[in-house]
Design an enzyme around this catalytic site. Structure first.
Site, mmCIF file in Angstrom:
data_model
loop_
_atom_site.group_PDB
_atom_site.id
_atom_site.type_symbol
_atom_site.label_atom_id
_atom_site.label_comp_id
_atom_site.label_asym_id
_atom_site.label_seq_id
_atom_site.Cartn_x
_atom_site.Cartn_y
_atom_site.Cartn_z
ATOM 1 C CD GLU A 35 -2.862 -0.904 -0.238
ATOM 2 O OE1 GLU A 35 -3.150 0.245 -0.657
ATOM 3 O OE2 GLU A 35 -3.368 -1.708 -0.632
ATOM 4 C CB CYS A 204 -18.147 1.474 -16.335
ATOM 5 S SG CYS A 204 -18.247 2.192 -14.586
HETATM 6 S S1 SF4 Z 1 -17.268 8.123 -15.547
HETATM 7 FE FE1 SF4 Z 1 -18.971 6.659 -14.506
HETATM 8 S S2 SF4 Z 1 -19.447 5.411 -16.273
HETATM 9 FE FE2 SF4 Z 1 -17.418 6.121 -16.777
HETATM 10 S S3 SF4 Z 1 -16.180 4.711 -15.839
HETATM 11 FE FE3 SF4 Z 1 -16.235 6.368 -14.420
HETATM 12 S S4 SF4 Z 1 -17.973 5.591 -12.967
HETATM 13 FE FE4 SF4 Z 1 -17.913 4.334 -15.024
#
Ligand code: SF4
Length: 362
Positions: A35, A204
């Protein structure tokens, strides 16, 4: 379970990182070391340093017994040397205050030198399975984007809002490794998907509820640091050469490059030959100016003017904090990054011709 926690835990199973060297060893010492090394440093850079460090100092006791010089030499090239000094100091405190056993709560871990709230929380999670929230630079970026929190995360007000969200997002039930997986998933998402530049929102797991994505304002989060021009400072390094050896001095333990080895340093308006004669008791030939080198610290920029000086009188500096050393061997010592660069540029075999020409100068 919060939307973030449930999505991240599922995502991590298929897309998270599972084979980093420190993930194979949940001993608190190994977790702590990883870390600290990972602060301000990329995973790929850390891996060889982590491996070497664990081989040389496999336990807190072995780190405690090592001289600081040896620790700094192993850290050389990784930067932010206060991390290594604090690591060494914290190891002594663990032996003195906790009989060599790593403290097990976030509050106690945070009392050790060089460990802030987020790092203490990460250690408490990975080494002891505690339910604690982390908020390192990558995680700040994720929460700022996901919740649409504007403002620079370095400002207290913004930081407090981010901490609130980090706490609220924790999984409720943290048994059976859930907290470790969630925390690792946050780190991995920040490093591989929600990156600083061109995040991969299409991959994501948080996309459907991410404010920044839904409003197409990703580039506005997190807020930028209010701009302030960094002051520029200048200094002179004296590269004193005697029989192919260079003079290095150990710096005071506090201040920049504390306890690292550097060439003697003088202010820009001080006469180099005069300084050598009166302060070091060494007579030198006419100084030769080598190309200057720029180095940036967090709070200022430093322009280093190296002066090459060939020693004409026999020097017998015997102070323990000074050494005459072959420049190539010096690379094995704890030396700061710009000194390393200076030595590589000017003293590695490919460049010795230039030094030989300089020797005949004047
Ligand atoms: S901006 Fe929002 S949707 Fe895009 S990678 Fe980051 S958390 Fe995910």
């Amino acid at each position: 379970m919060s939307f973030i926690a449930s999505r991240l835990i599922h995502w991590h199973h298929d897309y998270g990182r599972h084979h980093l060297p420190w993930q194979q060893n949940r001993d608190p010492y190994a977790v702590w070391l990883s870390e600290i090394m990972l602060q301000q440093t990329q995973v790929n850079t850390v891996i060889p340093y982590y491996t070497r460090f664990m081989q040389t100092f496999p336990t807190i006791a072995s780190l405690t017994q090592a001289p600081l010089d040896e620790v700094l030499a192993l850290w050389s090239g990784l930067g932010y040397y206060s991390r290594a000094r604090n690591l060494h100091l914290a190891a002594q405190k663990i032996v003195q205050n906790y009989h060599g056993q790593f403290p097990a709560t976030r509050a106690d871990i945070q009392q050790l030198p060089g460990i802030g709230r987020s790092t203490a929380a990460a250690i408490a999670v990975f080494a002891f399975g505690r339910r604690e929230a982390i908020l390192d630079g990558n995680v700040k970026r994720i929460f700022a984007r996901f919740f649409g929190i504007s403002g620079y995360p370095g400002e207290i007000k913004t930081q407090n809002r981010l901490w609130e969200k980090a706490e609220e997002s924790l999984p409720i039930d943290c048994c059976n490794g859930v907290i470790e997986i969630y925390t690792q998933a946050l780190m991995d998402l920040g490093a591989t998907v929600c990156t600083r530049h061109t995040p991969r929102c299409e991959s994501c797991p948080l996309q459907s509820q991410c404010v920044a994505f839904q409003e197409q304002r990703i580039d506005q989060f997190p807020g930028s640091k209010p701009r302030k021009a960094l002051p520029q400072k200048e200094t002179v390094f004296l590269l004193l050469l005697q029989q192919q050896k260079l003079l290095l001095q150990k710096r005071a333990a506090s201040g920049i490059w504390g306890a690292l080895w550097c060439p003697p340093e003088i202010a820009i308006d001080v006469d180099a030959a005069d300084y050598c004669q009166h302060q070091l008791g060494i007579q030198v030939e006419k100084p030769f100016e080598l190309p200057s080198l720029d180095h940036q610290f967090t709070h200022f920029k430093l322009r280093i003017h190296p002066r090459l000086l060939h020693v004409v009188s026999d020097s017998h500096i015997t102070e323990t904090e000074s050494i005459w050393i072959n420049p190539v061997d010096a690379l094995e010592h704890g030396i700061p990054a710009p000194v390393r660069k200076l030595l590589k540029q000017n003293f590695l075999p490919d460049n010795l011709t230039m030094i030989a020409q300089v020797k005949n100068y004047g």
